[in-house]
Write an enzyme that holds these catalytic residues in place. Sequence first.
Site, PDB file in Angstrom:
ATOM      1  N   GLY A 168       9.653  -1.755   6.307  1.00  0.00           N
ATOM      2  CA  GLY A 168       9.580  -1.079   7.522  1.00  0.00           C
ATOM      3  C   GLY A 168      10.112   0.590   7.584  1.00  0.00           C
ATOM      4  O   GLY A 168      10.494   1.017   6.506  1.00  0.00           O
ATOM      5  N   SER A 218      12.731   6.804   2.058  1.00  0.00           N
ATOM      6  CA  SER A 218      11.904   5.763   1.261  1.00  0.00           C
ATOM      7  C   SER A 218      12.991   4.706   0.635  1.00  0.00           C
ATOM      8  O   SER A 218      13.716   5.096  -0.273  1.00  0.00           O
ATOM      9  CB  SER A 218      11.017   6.107   0.215  1.00  0.00           C
ATOM     10  OG  SER A 218      10.583   5.338  -0.463  1.00  0.00           O
ATOM     11  N   GLY A 219      13.013   3.410   0.931  1.00  0.00           N
ATOM     12  CA  GLY A 219      13.780   2.466   0.099  1.00  0.00           C
ATOM     13  C   GLY A 219      15.212   2.589   0.109  1.00  0.00           C
ATOM     14  O   GLY A 219      15.664   2.112  -0.905  1.00  0.00           O
ATOM     15  N   GLU A 274       5.334   5.600   4.021  1.00  0.00           N
ATOM     16  CA  GLU A 274       3.937   5.608   5.317  1.00  0.00           C
ATOM     17  C   GLU A 274       4.045   6.877   5.979  1.00  0.00           C
ATOM     18  O   GLU A 274       3.475   6.843   6.902  1.00  0.00           O
ATOM     19  CB  GLU A 274       4.120   4.518   6.046  1.00  0.00           C
ATOM     20  CG  GLU A 274       4.020   3.041   5.416  1.00  0.00           C
ATOM     21  CD  GLU A 274       2.787   2.869   4.684  1.00  0.00           C
ATOM     22  OE1 GLU A 274       1.897   3.534   4.783  1.00  0.00           O
ATOM     23  OE2 GLU A 274       2.587   1.570   4.107  1.00  0.00           O
ATOM     24  N   HIS A 309       7.222   1.041  12.170  1.00  0.00           N
ATOM     25  CA  HIS A 309       6.376  -0.099  11.296  1.00  0.00           C
ATOM     26  C   HIS A 309       7.049  -1.271  11.010  1.00  0.00           C
ATOM     27  O   HIS A 309       8.392  -1.030  10.216  1.00  0.00           O
ATOM     28  CB  HIS A 309       5.764   0.675  10.112  1.00  0.00           C
ATOM     29  CG  HIS A 309       5.421  -0.392   9.107  1.00  0.00           C
ATOM     30  ND1 HIS A 309       4.512  -1.337   9.537  1.00  0.00           N
ATOM     31  CD2 HIS A 309       5.523  -0.172   7.652  1.00  0.00           C
ATOM     32  CE1 HIS A 309       4.261  -1.981   8.159  1.00  0.00           C
ATOM     33  NE2 HIS A 309       4.935  -1.433   7.380  1.00  0.00           N
ATOM     34  N   HIS A 329       7.674  -5.495   9.817  1.00  0.00           N
ATOM     35  CA  HIS A 329       7.594  -6.706   9.033  1.00  0.00           C
ATOM     36  C   HIS A 329       8.089  -8.060   9.602  1.00  0.00           C
ATOM     37  O   HIS A 329       8.410  -9.009   9.261  1.00  0.00           O
ATOM     38  CB  HIS A 329       8.230  -6.637   7.561  1.00  0.00           C
ATOM     39  CG  HIS A 329       7.424  -5.676   6.811  1.00  0.00           C
ATOM     40  ND1 HIS A 329       7.225  -5.659   5.278  1.00  0.00           N
ATOM     41  CD2 HIS A 329       6.954  -4.400   7.004  1.00  0.00           C
ATOM     42  CE1 HIS A 329       6.477  -4.598   5.087  1.00  0.00           C
ATOM     43  NE2 HIS A 329       6.408  -3.709   6.065  1.00  0.00           N
ATOM     44  N   HIS A 333       0.120  -7.324   6.077  1.00  0.00           N
ATOM     45  CA  HIS A 333       1.192  -6.112   5.620  1.00  0.00           C
ATOM     46  C   HIS A 333       2.259  -6.093   6.636  1.00  0.00           C
ATOM     47  O   HIS A 333       3.429  -6.656   6.594  1.00  0.00           O
ATOM     48  CB  HIS A 333       0.680  -5.065   5.667  1.00  0.00           C
ATOM     49  CG  HIS A 333       1.524  -3.749   5.352  1.00  0.00           C
ATOM     50  ND1 HIS A 333       1.194  -2.705   4.376  1.00  0.00           N
ATOM     51  CD2 HIS A 333       2.880  -3.559   5.301  1.00  0.00           C
ATOM     52  CE1 HIS A 333       2.338  -1.746   4.191  1.00  0.00           C
ATOM     53  NE2 HIS A 333       3.190  -2.351   4.886  1.00  0.00           N
TER      54      HIS A 333
END
Length: 216
Positions: A25, A42-43, A73, A92, A94, A157
Amino acid sequence: MNYKKLVVDSGVRMASSGLTVATYGNISIRDPETGLVYLTPSGMNYNIITEDDIVVCDLDGNVVDGHRKPTIETTMHLAIMKARPDVNAVIHTHALYSTLFATMAEDIPLIIDEAAQLLVDTVKSTPKHDIPGSQELADATVKALGDKAMACLINSHGAVCVGGDIDGAFTSCTVLEMTAQIYYMMKACNGTPSGIPAEDCAIMQDFVKNHYGQGK
């Protein structure tokens, strides 16, 4: 406003709300005064991200502040904000039930009042799987959202929810997941939604926008 802190707090809020798992997300918030966009890195674990980890860029993706790699994203977030001037926050997720329908590439209709009022239009799924972080995924997401929907599904996704601010985006997330769960349960009972007339949807949307709450 301290938008870096707002993104950090929003990441913790997303993770603790069950809207995603692990480091998946992502979140972005646009400062409407400067046009700059603040993104999660990121991550990274949402519970340890600090303000120093937040990446700031313009709508063309040029980084103006931050030393981390932004969310994969980023292209999608910026594409949505370019296409939708009314959107200043993108989340975003999940989340379980919305991702279930994304996996089937099945749209979620506006079957309850909250969805009709706040999601505004059918929650559409992108038609095929696209590689995360790709321009194809960004373009498909923008198309699925259209010019008024506050949520859409990314094929196999997850979901994307938007708002005029971060609280509005979180409301879209909550209403989407509740609607998806009710729709799933309805299908499990071999039921069908009775439907909300389009004219009723329009009346309720106007009420929420112009009359609901204090000071309107």
